[in-house]
Design an enzyme around this catalytic site. Structure first.
Site, PDB file in Angstrom:
ATOM      1  N   ASP A  82     124.258 104.380 -26.689  1.00  0.00           N
ATOM      2  CA  ASP A  82     124.912 104.807 -25.453  1.00  0.00           C
ATOM      3  C   ASP A  82     123.825 105.282 -24.466  1.00  0.00           C
ATOM      4  OD1 ASP A  82     127.057 105.608 -23.807  1.00  0.00           O
ATOM      5  OD2 ASP A  82     127.049 107.640 -24.646  1.00  0.00           O
ATOM      6  N   HIS A  83     123.944 104.925 -23.217  1.00  0.00           N
ATOM      7  CA  HIS A  83     123.013 105.375 -22.180  1.00  0.00           C
ATOM      8  C   HIS A  83     121.542 105.319 -22.596  1.00  0.00           C
ATOM      9  CE1 HIS A  83     126.003 106.751 -19.287  1.00  0.00           C
ATOM     10  NE2 HIS A  83     126.676 107.229 -20.310  1.00  0.00           N
ATOM     11  N   GLY A 179     130.819 115.607 -19.843  1.00  0.00           N
ATOM     12  CA  GLY A 179     130.867 117.061 -20.053  1.00  0.00           C
ATOM     13  C   GLY A 179     132.229 117.624 -19.696  1.00  0.00           C
ATOM     14  N   THR A 209     136.150 113.397 -22.423  1.00  0.00           N
ATOM     15  CA  THR A 209     136.573 114.763 -22.760  1.00  0.00           C
ATOM     16  C   THR A 209     137.264 115.424 -21.565  1.00  0.00           C
ATOM     17  OG1 THR A 209     134.773 115.002 -24.329  1.00  0.00           O
ATOM     18  CG2 THR A 209     135.750 117.050 -23.489  1.00  0.00           C
ATOM     19  N   ASN A 228     134.784 106.467 -23.975  1.00  0.00           N
ATOM     20  CA  ASN A 228     133.740 107.267 -24.640  1.00  0.00           C
ATOM     21  C   ASN A 228     134.161 108.728 -24.775  1.00  0.00           C
ATOM     22  OD1 ASN A 228     132.214 104.969 -24.471  1.00  0.00           O
ATOM     23  ND2 ASN A 228     130.533 105.895 -23.341  1.00  0.00           N
TER      24      ASN A 228
HETATM   25  P1  13P Z   1     132.258 113.243 -22.619  1.00  0.00           P
HETATM   26  O1  13P Z   1     131.096 114.031 -23.144  1.00  0.00           O
HETATM   27  O2  13P Z   1     132.797 113.783 -21.360  1.00  0.00           O
HETATM   28  O3  13P Z   1     133.314 113.050 -23.660  1.00  0.00           O
HETATM   29  O4  13P Z   1     131.712 111.797 -22.224  1.00  0.00           O
HETATM   30  C1  13P Z   1     131.290 110.943 -23.224  1.00  0.00           C
HETATM   31  C2  13P Z   1     130.548 109.794 -22.679  1.00  0.00           C
HETATM   32  O5  13P Z   1     130.916 109.222 -21.684  1.00  0.00           O
HETATM   33  C3  13P Z   1     129.356 109.354 -23.401  1.00  0.00           C
HETATM   34  O6  13P Z   1     128.687 108.349 -22.727  1.00  0.00           O
END
Ligand code: 13P
Length: 279
Positions: A82-83, A179, A209, A228
Site C-alpha cells: 500500500d502507498h 486517519g 476508518t 482500505n
Molecule cells: P484509514 O487509516 O483511514 O483506515 O485508511 C486506510 C488506508 O486508506 C490505507 O491506505
C-alpha cells in the site's frame, strides 16, 4: 490456498457489484487476526502494508510473513504493498512475492505520475502482479507525518491516466482522508459517479476508518470495488494492548488479544462490504 492478484479479486467484486476489503497489518498478530476472520466467512481478503509502516515493520521481515500466511490460508489472499513511495520498495515487494503493488505518485505532476506508474506496471507484469495507483490526493496522512490536503480526482484525468498506464485499480480522492476524521466526511458521490462513467478501471476508496456503513454502501453502489481499512485495526490493537496491561495479562494473553482485536474489526467490515458473496 494460492496467493491471488488484486485483479482477480477486484474483477470478482466488480462482477458481483460489491467491494473487497484491504486490511493493513503491522505484525504477526494482525496478519493472523485478519486471515482468521476471512477464513471464518470463507471469503477472499487483501492484507497490505504501507511504506510508512516499514521503519517499525521492515518489509524484508514482515513481507515474507505476509506471503507465508497467505500461502497457508484456507482462503484466497492478495498480498499488497500500500502507498509505495519509492520504486525500489516496489521491486523488493515483488521479489518477496507480493501479488499486488501500489506506487503512490499522486503528489507528482500528472505526466510524471503517468510515467512512473507505467514503469511499475511493466515491472509488475514480470511477476504476474497487479498495480494500483492514485490520482487526486487523499487527505490526512498514512503515518505520523505531514497531513495532505484533499484534492479531488478529476474524472477526465482519471480516464486518460487509466488508459495510458493500464493499471488494475485506481484510488480516488472524493473527500476521503487517512486517519481519524474530525467531523463525519461528506464524500462527493457525484464526483465518484462521474469518474465511474468516464473510467472503466475498478475504483478504490482509501481512508475507510470512520466512514459509516451507509456511506460505504453508497460508495459501493456507485462503483467502489476495494476499501482500505488501517487506523481502525491499529487502534483496536492499541486498545487491546492497554486493556491487557491494565488487567496484568502476560505476553501470551497480549498476543491473543491483539489478534482477536483485528479479527473483530475485519469481521465487522467483511459484513459491511458483503464480502461473503465473493466466494
Ligand atoms: P484509514 O487509516 O483511514 O483506515 O485508511 C486506510 C488506508 O486508506 C490505507 O491506505
Amino acid at each position: 490456498m494460492p496467493i491471488v492478484t488484486l485483479k482477480k479479486l477486484i474483477d470478482n467484486a466488480s462482477e458481483k457489484k460489491i467491494a473487497v476489503g484491504a486490511f493493513s497489518v503491522g505484525n504477526m498478530e494482525m496478519i493472523l487476526g485478519a486471515i482468521r476472520a476471512a477464513e471464518e466467512f470463507n471469503t477472499p481478503i487483501i492484507i497490505q502494508i504501507a511504506e510508512v509502516r516499514l521503519p517499525t515493520s521492515p518489509l524484508k521481515i514482515i513481507g515474507p510473513m505476509m506471503v507465508a500466511a497467505a500461502k497457508n490460508s484456507k482462503v484466497d489472499v492478495c498480498v499488497h504493498l500500500d502507498h509505495g513511495l519509492n520504486y525500489e520498495t516496489v521491486e523488493t515487494a515483488l521479489e518477496i512475492g507480493f501479488s499486488s503493488v501500489m506506487l503512490d505518485g499522486s503528489l507528482l505532476p500528472f505526466e510524471e505520475n503517468i510515467e512512473l506508474t507505467k514503469k511499475v506496471v511493466s515491472k509488475a507484469k514480470e511477476y504476474g502482479a497487479s498495480v494500483e495507483a492514485e490520482l487526486g490526493v487523499v487527505g490526512g496522512n498514512e503515518g505520523d507525518g505531514k497531513a495532505h490536503s484533499i484534492k479531488s480526482t478529476n474524472p477526465d484525468d482519471a480516464k486518460t491516466f487509466c488508459e495510458e498506464t493500464g493499471i488494475d485499480a485506481l484510488a480516488v480522492a472524493i473527500g476521503n482522508a487517512h486517519g481519524h476524521y474530525k467531523v463525519q466526511p461528506e464524500l462527493r458521490l457525484d464526483v465518484l459517479n462521474e469518474i465511474k462513467s468516464t473510467c472503466s478501471t475498478p475504483l478504490v476508496l482509501h481512508g475507510g476508518t470512520g466512514i459509516t456503513p451507509e456511506i460505504f454502501q453508497e460508495c459501493i453502489k456507485t462503483g467502489i470495488r476495494k476499501v482500505n481499512i488501517a487506523t481502525a485495526s491499529f487502534d483496536a490493537v492499541a486498545k487491546a494492548s492497554y486493556e491487557t496491561a491494565q488487567s496484568n495479562g502476560n505476553y501470551f494473553t497480549l498476543s491473543q488479544n491483539m489478534a482477536d482485536a483485528v479479527y473483530e474489526n475485519v469481521k465487522k467490515h467483511i459484513k459491511i462490504f458483503n464480502m461473503e458473496n465473493l466466494k
